[in-house]
Design a protein around this motif. Structure first.
Motif, PDB file in Angstrom:
ATOM      1  N   CYS A 183       0.831  -1.210   0.000  1.00 27.85           N
ATOM      2  CA  CYS A 183       0.000   0.000   0.000  1.00 27.85           C
ATOM      3  C   CYS A 183       0.864   1.259   0.000  1.00 27.85           C
ATOM      4  O   CYS A 183       0.565   2.234  -0.698  1.00 27.85           O
ATOM      5  N   TYR A 184       1.933   1.236   0.785  1.00 34.53           N
ATOM      6  CA  TYR A 184       2.827   2.398   0.826  1.00 34.53           C
ATOM      7  C   TYR A 184       3.447   2.675  -0.545  1.00 34.53           C
ATOM      8  O   TYR A 184       3.466   3.816  -1.004  1.00 34.53           O
ATOM      9  N   VAL A 185       3.976   1.639  -1.203  1.00 34.73           N
ATOM     10  CA  VAL A 185       4.646   1.895  -2.473  1.00 34.73           C
ATOM     11  C   VAL A 185       3.647   2.352  -3.529  1.00 34.73           C
ATOM     12  O   VAL A 185       3.958   3.195  -4.380  1.00 34.73           O
ATOM     13  N   PHE A 186       2.438   1.815  -3.489  1.00 38.52           N
ATOM     14  CA  PHE A 186       1.421   2.135  -4.487  1.00 38.52           C
ATOM     15  C   PHE A 186       0.908   3.564  -4.344  1.00 38.52           C
ATOM     16  O   PHE A 186       0.558   4.205  -5.340  1.00 38.52           O
ATOM     17  N   THR A 187       0.878   4.073  -3.119  1.00 34.20           N
ATOM     18  CA  THR A 187       0.248   5.376  -2.878  1.00 34.20           C
ATOM     19  C   THR A 187       1.214   6.503  -2.513  1.00 34.20           C
ATOM     20  O   THR A 187       0.912   7.667  -2.767  1.00 34.20           O
ATOM     21  N   PHE A 188       2.369   6.171  -1.919  1.00 37.86           N
ATOM     22  CA  PHE A 188       3.324   7.208  -1.510  1.00 37.86           C
ATOM     23  C   PHE A 188       4.383   7.484  -2.574  1.00 37.86           C
ATOM     24  O   PHE A 188       4.777   8.625  -2.794  1.00 37.86           O
ATOM     25  N   PHE A 227      16.658   4.429  -2.339  1.00 39.18           N
ATOM     26  CA  PHE A 227      16.823   5.866  -2.111  1.00 39.18           C
ATOM     27  C   PHE A 227      15.754   6.401  -1.161  1.00 39.18           C
ATOM     28  O   PHE A 227      15.455   7.594  -1.162  1.00 39.18           O
ATOM     29  N   ASN A 228      15.189   5.532  -0.348  1.00 38.13           N
ATOM     30  CA  ASN A 228      14.068   5.951   0.490  1.00 38.13           C
ATOM     31  C   ASN A 228      14.477   6.720   1.741  1.00 38.13           C
ATOM     32  O   ASN A 228      13.640   6.994   2.606  1.00 38.13           O
ATOM     33  N   ASP A 229      15.751   7.080   1.836  1.00 35.40           N
ATOM     34  CA  ASP A 229      16.203   7.960   2.912  1.00 35.40           C
ATOM     35  C   ASP A 229      16.474   9.361   2.397  1.00 35.40           C
ATOM     36  O   ASP A 229      17.006  10.204   3.126  1.00 35.40           O
ATOM     37  N   ARG A 230      16.107   9.642   1.160  1.00 31.92           N
ATOM     38  CA  ARG A 230      16.388  10.932   0.549  1.00 31.92           C
ATOM     39  C   ARG A 230      15.295  11.952   0.882  1.00 31.92           C
ATOM     40  O   ARG A 230      14.193  11.590   1.310  1.00 31.92           O
ATOM     41  N   PRO A 231      15.586  13.253   0.693  1.00 32.85           N
ATOM     42  CA  PRO A 231      14.640  14.308   1.099  1.00 32.85           C
ATOM     43  C   PRO A 231      13.246  14.191   0.495  1.00 32.85           C
ATOM     44  O   PRO A 231      12.256  14.497   1.169  1.00 32.85           O
ATOM     45  N   GLU A 232      13.144  13.770  -0.764  1.00 33.18           N
ATOM     46  CA  GLU A 232      11.821  13.691  -1.397  1.00 33.18           C
ATOM     47  C   GLU A 232      10.913  12.710  -0.670  1.00 33.18           C
ATOM     48  O   GLU A 232       9.740  12.990  -0.409  1.00 33.18           O
ATOM     49  N   MET A 233      11.450  11.534  -0.324  1.00 36.86           N
ATOM     50  CA  MET A 233      10.661  10.551   0.397  1.00 36.86           C
ATOM     51  C   MET A 233      10.388  11.024   1.819  1.00 36.86           C
ATOM     52  O   MET A 233       9.281  10.831   2.346  1.00 36.86           O
ATOM     53  N   ALA A 234      11.369  11.650   2.438  1.00 34.05           N
ATOM     54  CA  ALA A 234      11.203  12.138   3.811  1.00 34.05           C
ATOM     55  C   ALA A 234      10.073  13.153   3.898  1.00 34.05           C
ATOM     56  O   ALA A 234       9.291  13.147   4.859  1.00 34.05           O
ATOM     57  N   VAL A 269       7.432  13.418   1.909  1.00 31.75           N
ATOM     58  CA  VAL A 269       6.149  12.726   1.733  1.00 31.75           C
ATOM     59  C   VAL A 269       5.741  12.043   3.029  1.00 31.75           C
ATOM     60  O   VAL A 269       4.589  12.151   3.479  1.00 31.75           O
ATOM     61  N   PHE A 270       6.677  11.337   3.645  1.00 34.90           N
ATOM     62  CA  PHE A 270       6.380  10.703   4.925  1.00 34.90           C
ATOM     63  C   PHE A 270       5.954  11.739   5.972  1.00 34.90           C
ATOM     64  O   PHE A 270       5.020  11.507   6.742  1.00 34.90           O
ATOM     65  N   ALA A 271       6.639  12.874   5.999  1.00 36.11           N
ATOM     66  CA  ALA A 271       6.345  13.891   7.010  1.00 36.11           C
ATOM     67  C   ALA A 271       4.927  14.434   6.872  1.00 36.11           C
ATOM     68  O   ALA A 271       4.228  14.658   7.876  1.00 36.11           O
ATOM     69  N   ILE A 272       4.478  14.647   5.650  1.00 34.46           N
ATOM     70  CA  ILE A 272       3.130  15.166   5.428  1.00 34.46           C
ATOM     71  C   ILE A 272       2.092  14.156   5.884  1.00 34.46           C
ATOM     72  O   ILE A 272       1.106  14.491   6.561  1.00 34.46           O
ATOM     73  N   TRP A 273       2.298  12.892   5.541  1.00 33.13           N
ATOM     74  CA  TRP A 273       1.356  11.851   5.950  1.00 33.13           C
ATOM     75  C   TRP A 273       1.420  11.603   7.460  1.00 33.13           C
ATOM     76  O   TRP A 273       0.395  11.360   8.107  1.00 33.13           O
ATOM     77  N   ARG A 274       2.608  11.693   8.029  1.00 30.27           N
ATOM     78  CA  ARG A 274       2.729  11.500   9.480  1.00 30.27           C
ATOM     79  C   ARG A 274       1.960  12.583  10.233  1.00 30.27           C
ATOM     80  O   ARG A 274       1.294  12.301  11.238  1.00 30.27           O
ATOM     81  N   ASP A 275       2.040  13.806   9.734  1.00 33.19           N
ATOM     82  CA  ASP A 275       1.309  14.903  10.363  1.00 33.19           C
ATOM     83  C   ASP A 275      -0.198  14.656  10.321  1.00 33.19           C
ATOM     84  O   ASP A 275      -0.913  14.913  11.296  1.00 33.19           O
ATOM     85  N   GLY A 329       7.171   5.978  14.266  1.00 32.07           N
ATOM     86  CA  GLY A 329       8.265   5.807  15.225  1.00 32.07           C
ATOM     87  C   GLY A 329       9.261   6.934  15.186  1.00 32.07           C
ATOM     88  O   GLY A 329       8.902   8.109  15.278  1.00 32.07           O
ATOM     89  N   ASP A 330      10.532   6.563  15.010  1.00 27.98           N
ATOM     90  CA  ASP A 330      11.634   7.527  15.037  1.00 27.98           C
ATOM     91  C   ASP A 330      12.211   7.682  13.633  1.00 27.98           C
ATOM     92  O   ASP A 330      12.938   6.809  13.148  1.00 27.98           O
ATOM     93  N   PRO A 331      11.920   8.787  12.939  1.00 26.98           N
ATOM     94  CA  PRO A 331      12.436   8.993  11.584  1.00 26.98           C
ATOM     95  C   PRO A 331      13.957   8.984  11.505  1.00 26.98           C
ATOM     96  O   PRO A 331      14.521   8.748  10.430  1.00 26.98           O
ATOM     97  N   ALA A 332      14.625   9.213  12.632  1.00 24.38           N
ATOM     98  CA  ALA A 332      16.092   9.209  12.629  1.00 24.38           C
ATOM     99  C   ALA A 332      16.646   7.818  12.320  1.00 24.38           C
ATOM    100  O   ALA A 332      17.819   7.672  11.944  1.00 24.38           O
TER     101      ALA A 332
END
Length: 442
Positions: free
Chosen positions: A224-229, A249-256, A258-264, A424-427
């Protein structure tokens, strides 16, 4: 498996026996490769065995349950109008990879089999499909076949499959909930940030009863994550892995971002209380009930929505714009050991003909396998369908021989990364990203 922006992918080295066993596992499903190699050698180097007569043939075909409806429509129409006949077997989706592996090892593959496009490179690299490059070259519309699907079925410049069914990720919005929340029901989100604003507004204004939520996602579902994020990353100009599918490359700024917006959205409560536990089977069901304002959805669900539900459709965008989609679905090919290669090709070629694509697929609001038929008499009746079809040429199908083990397996490293980024912890993401890369390279 992420294809390059140029539309080409690099040739993949044919893996050795030990590596091939790993590539065929759902989690860890194996295949009897030594026996398979002998069988393929008997098939004259993958050329396929043919009969002197290819008329009046009954072909065997397998498809997974996820694409049953489309496959049945095509087979039934073909059987009504052709002397050759196709006998379709539908296999439960969760059992499909194991069924193919067992049949290949026993030399009992059907004449034709469809497969989730994500796993097609594995089957091609194993030699399970017949080389149909020269046959495809005879099609006048060969350059209009869905590009992502065609790339996935290509190895060392040779082509082995055609697009069978397509399923794209898009944004649906509920026009009734938009209007009740004071949003313009005719204007869906054009950026991921705007998507988040709309979802938040709907949740704040209409979510008091606990039934309506701004959005929803599969928070415990790797696929689901790969299909939608991931489409939001692509729309922002980013990549999720290299073209060879061996480095994440899922530790790069573009992915970060996207995750941040959904996490919020999750932390605000706009995603509903069950998003964190959603494992996939029911993640699309809430929108159909009229309970969700806006969310990423499979395009194939549009035709299954209640007729009284007013739905808008928009491309998935990046944080600040752009548009992309995950092009899923199935590809189809002739098994390398089929004795009816000519008859099987007749069926395959017919499935991508004008007749089949327009009168069967377009008529039922299915996504078309050809980009030159985007505008047709049926899509003209529904601008949403036309929009979805227009995205086929723009979307991505990520390429990786170990996609299933890495991204779809509930015990795989990708789901651990995604859940840490979301809940969890994005770090910890860089360390977990290294585990994703390690899995891709095994």
């Amino acid at each position: 498996m992420a294809p390059r922006s140029s539309g080409r992918i690099r040739a993949v080295h044919r893996p050795g026996i030990a590596h091939r066993r790993g590539a065929f596992r759902r989690g860890r499903v194996g295949i009897a490769l030594l026996g398979l190699v002998a069988l393929l050698a008997a098939a004259c180097g993958g050329g396929g065995r043919t009969e002197a007569s290819q008329e009046g043939v009954t072909l065997t075909m397998w498809t997974r349950a996820a694409t049953q409806a489309q496959s049945e429509r095509l087979v039934e129409a073909y059987n009504r109008s052709h002397k050759n006949q196709v006998k379709l077997t539908v296999v439960p989706t969760d059992n499909y990879q194991a069924r193919i592996a067992a049949a290949a090892g026993a030399g009992q593959l059907p004449d034709i089999f469809a497969a989730d496009v994500i796993f097609v490179p594995n089957y091609v690299s194993q030699g399970l499909y017949l080389d149909i490059t020269d046959r495809i070259a005879t099609l006048p519309y060969k350059d209009s076949l869905a590009p992502s699907h065609m790339r996935m079925g290509t190895l060392d410049g040779r082509q082995y499959t055609l697009p069978h069914t397509l399923d794209l990720s898009v944004w649906f919005w509920n026009k009734d909930l938009y209007e009740k929340a004071g949003l313009d029901p005719e204007q869906g989100p054009k950026t991921l940030k705007e998507f988040a604003e709309h979802a938040t507004t709907i949740d704040e204004k209409l979510g008091g009863d606990g039934k309506v939520h701004g959005t929803f996602f599969g928070g415990n579902c790797g696929g689901c994550y790969v299909f939608t994020f991931w489409p939001s990353v692509w729309a922002a100009g980013g990549e999720v892995m290299n073209a060879e599918g061996t480095e994440s490359f899922n530790d790069r700024p573009e992915m970060a971002e996207v995750f941040a917006i959904w996490r919020d959205l999750y932390e605000k409560g706009a995603t509903g209380p069950t998003a964190r536990e959603e494992q996939g089977p029911t993640w699309t069901g809430f929108f159909a009930k009229g309970e969700i304002g806006v969310m990423p959805m499979p395009s194939t669900t549009l035709g299954t929505m209640p007729p009284d539900l007013e739905i808008g459709v928009a491309p998935i965008a990046g944080p600040d714009g752009g548009e992309s989609t995950f092009v899923g679905g199935d590809s189809i090919g002739i098994s390398a050991t089929s004795e009816h290669a000519d008859a099987a090709w007749e069926f395959l070629a017919w499935t991508v003909s004008d007749e089949a694509q327009i009168e069967i697929m377009a008529k039922n609001k299915d996504v078309l396998a050809r980009t030159d038929l985007t505008e047709n008499k049926y899509s003209a009746e529904d601008p949403r369908v036309a929009l979805i079809n227009s995205l086929v040429a723009k979307g991505r199908t990520p390429y990786a021989l170990r996609f299933g083990q890495t991204y779809n397996d509930p015990q795989g490293p990708w789901l651990s990364l995604a859940r840490e980024a979301m809940f969890g912890d994005p770090a910890k993401v860089p360390q977990l990203n290294a585990e994703v890369t390690k899995s891709l390279q095994q």
